[in-house]
Write a protein that holds these residues in place. Structure first.
Motif, PDB file in Angstrom:
ATOM      1  N   PHE A  96     -20.974  16.067  -8.820  1.00 32.41           N
ATOM      2  CA  PHE A  96     -21.589  16.982  -7.777  1.00 32.41           C
ATOM      3  C   PHE A  96     -21.848  17.628  -6.306  1.00 32.41           C
ATOM      4  O   PHE A  96     -20.993  16.994  -5.487  1.00 32.41           O
ATOM      5  CB  PHE A  96     -22.982  16.094  -7.847  1.00 32.41           C
ATOM      6  N   VAL A 140     -15.928  10.345 -10.104  1.00 31.54           N
ATOM      7  CA  VAL A 140     -17.091  10.393 -10.105  1.00 31.54           C
ATOM      8  C   VAL A 140     -17.336  11.214  -8.301  1.00 31.54           C
ATOM      9  O   VAL A 140     -16.928  10.002  -7.495  1.00 31.54           O
ATOM     10  CB  VAL A 140     -18.629   9.971 -10.149  1.00 31.54           C
ATOM     11  N   ILE A 141     -17.242  12.433  -7.613  1.00 32.44           N
ATOM     12  CA  ILE A 141     -17.767  12.699  -6.245  1.00 32.44           C
ATOM     13  C   ILE A 141     -19.261  13.141  -6.751  1.00 32.44           C
ATOM     14  O   ILE A 141     -19.282  14.067  -6.963  1.00 32.44           O
ATOM     15  CB  ILE A 141     -16.253  13.025  -6.233  1.00 32.44           C
ATOM     16  N   LYS A 142     -19.915  12.878  -4.988  1.00 33.96           N
ATOM     17  CA  LYS A 142     -20.953  13.880  -4.705  1.00 33.96           C
ATOM     18  C   LYS A 142     -20.869  14.078  -3.201  1.00 33.96           C
ATOM     19  O   LYS A 142     -19.801  13.563  -2.336  1.00 33.96           O
ATOM     20  CB  LYS A 142     -22.095  12.858  -5.086  1.00 33.96           C
ATOM     21  N   ASP A 143     -20.599  15.580  -2.770  1.00 35.05           N
ATOM     22  CA  ASP A 143     -21.252  16.044  -1.788  1.00 35.05           C
ATOM     23  C   ASP A 143     -19.759  15.647  -1.311  1.00 35.05           C
ATOM     24  O   ASP A 143     -19.581  14.651  -0.496  1.00 35.05           O
ATOM     25  CB  ASP A 143     -22.120  14.869  -0.644  1.00 35.05           C
ATOM     26  N   LEU A 144     -18.375  16.816  -1.335  1.00 34.93           N
ATOM     27  CA  LEU A 144     -17.563  16.443  -0.657  1.00 34.93           C
ATOM     28  C   LEU A 144     -16.113  18.007  -0.553  1.00 34.93           C
ATOM     29  O   LEU A 144     -16.773  18.583  -1.818  1.00 34.93           O
ATOM     30  CB  LEU A 144     -16.172  15.874  -1.576  1.00 34.93           C
TER      31      LEU A 144
END
Lengths: 361, 361
Positions: free
Chosen positions: B302, B318-322
């Motif tokens: 995301f 699962v990664i968000k905002d990088l």
């Protein structure tokens, strides 16, 4: 001095999806040593209540799939002390089930219902508040919920509006509940001084509770109380498996607390956290000099601050330039997520379910 | 049409520490399928040179600890085609060793020396440049290094200053070398149009090279050439193990190229990258619509952009905002590092060595 009418029901059926990926369906948060101190949250909760009553008066309410885990974490309790819901129907049905079972054991049962996955830093204050509550419910037809002095306008909690003049000692009448208010409202609540957080720790006589069920949510009693002769017999589980799925799925707050007019609270302060999210773990746990909470084995951190970092003990973790993130490395899952947005982790688990089934849940 | 005097020496002894943690001492970069296409960089390099000469004319220069890995990746070559340095003494000694060994096999050997871990996208142009170079060195006492048309003021490369008027066809005289210039100087080089990147791909007759060694770095020849009768015999490795550690540790650039006055270059363009860092892999590899380069199995990303993400195929990521990060999850190591600073990864490996020994290198 333990009172033989005092009972405790520890609610241990949750999935803890906001603590994913450490908390998984097969081993949710309450079975984890989330603080890294050598004991699961369930074990810590159980030991805390031994100050209040003997082990045989402590009952665990959980989901059928966790029966063996409960026995593993609490080897001193008997099979009859583990109540297993066959389906997830929220808190009202499982509290009603507990009340009916205890009524059959001891009609004078005075019961504490509490979550299995919270942390409480000041156990002495906690036990004192509970004792005050039990004394009150012993003598009165009262539903009591412990109230936590709020320290920030948290929008993730339920709030208790209460009268400032006590009805007796530290016990106050509850005026109304407000579930998860918007930020502006939460700020107003905090400023007014008339609101407490609802910790979900309830105290009542079984008799008082069942009277309230009869008045406000009689359908659940009708379903679960149809054949009370099965409680505390070898037939109990088969009976529950048969009738429980027919109960309404509804929380105890909606079913009873928001409708009843005999609801009381004790404003309390005992270092409580519901450990609802990774962020709340970060807030409660011991931090290094850069405000990181870690359980790491070998590591090199360069310019890493205000992070929560978890990885297997034998894994080397090297991170540079990261602020305010959650990094959780499980064997089969890596999560990197901004810490301020960790309420969204529950949504991620829902999306995962749609995309990959139960593989990673 | 392969010329029987054409030989290739592939330099495959490096550790690739800037590609840590994928590249490890026990399995460095050249043995990895770093692009995820089913072949190691060494294997791709070897197959590329089959356009130039038969497999039996391709020699691999490596460290003793990688002999078995080389045989595993290139099963078609014989033991005599694998040259093993017993110690890491930089490039001049191992190129001298190769030249002495090939001289004993074929005094007319016309040799390409090339790294094992670069990528070349336009193989036809590459082979054409090499053929032009080999034709020139066949007829002339010349040391030739292929020059890459620079596309950015990269401070990690060596630069070749060359005369714009060719001495013959596409072959130009080299005026001087500048190793890793500061950014301002690199910008000036780029604007002038008089500079090329030094790719470390050399072409020369063995006879010409040994003459230059005799003139500019005779100590190395004295050590390695003392008992030439051992080359290409069962005694070769024992001889090398005995004398090689006595050579100077010095690069071919310092030992020969910067001193010789018969150095030439061919300005070339064949989609070259030395894959020196994670950032250069990101620059060369196929990207998704958000400019991420990944080899991930199951994943949810995301608001993740301009990242390089590697993890085991069966791991959920699962990664968000990088943005602009390198995330490399190996079995025993997790690295999270800003992509713009990946030159520092080599320093990290040095610090790891001091702190944890060779455990994670």
């Amino acid at each position: 001095m333990p009172n033989n009418n005092t009972y405790v029901a520890i609610m241990a059926g949750g999935v803890g999806s906001r603590f994913w990926p450490a908390s998984r369906t097969a081993r949710p948060k309450q079975f984890l040593d989330i603080l890294g101190i050598g004991k699961s949250l369930l074990r810590m909760t159980f030991e805390r209540f031994l100050e209040l009553c003997p082990a045989e008066n402590i009952f665990i309410v959980t989901n059928g799939i966790y029966r063996e885990l409960v026995k593993e974490h609490l080897p001193e309790i008997s099979d009859n002390q583990i109540l297993c819901e066959p389906s997830r129907n929220n808190t009202a049905p499982c509290i009603a089930y507990t009340a009916l079972k205890l009524q059959a054991l001891n009609p004078h049962a005075n019961l504490v219902v509490a979550p299995s996955d919270h942390i409480i830093l000041n156990e002495a204050n906690f036990v004192k508040s509970l004792q005050t509550a039990l004394d009150f419910t012993e003598k009165n037809n009262a539903l009591l919920t412990l109230g936590i002095q709020p320290t920030r306008p948290d929008t993730g909690y339920g709030y208790i509006n209460y009268t400032k003049t006590p009805v007796e000692g530290e016990v106050h009448k509850v005026l109304r509940f407000t579930e998860k208010p918007p930020l502006e409202q939460a700020k107003t609540f905090l400023e007014s001084g008339d609101y407490l957080w609802n910790a979900g720790i309830f105290i009542w006589r079984v008799e008082s509770l069942l009277a309230s069920f009869a008045q406000h949510s009689n359908e659940i009693l009708t379903v679960l109380g149809a054949e009370p002769e099965h409680y505390n017999t070898p037939n109990e589980q088969a009976y529950i498996d048969r009738v429980y799925p027919n109960t309404l799925s509804i929380s105890i707050d909606y079913a009873i607390m928001e409708k009843a007019d005999n609801v009381y609270t004790i404003p309390s302060s005992f270092g409580w956290s519901d450990l609802g999210t990774w962020g709340s773990l970060h807030a409660e746990a011991e931090k290094d000099e850069k405000d990181n909470v870690t359980n790491l084995g070998p590591n090199l951190l360069f310019n890493v601050s205000d992070c929560l970092l978890r990885a297997p003990k034998d894994k080397l973790v090297v991170i540079k330039d990261l602020e305010n993130y959650i990094v959780v490395d499980e064997d089969d899952i890596l999560l990197i997520h901004p810490k301020g947005k960790e309420q969204e982790i529950k949504k991620i688990t829902e999306e995962l379910g749609l995309k990959f089934g139960n593989n990673f849940l």
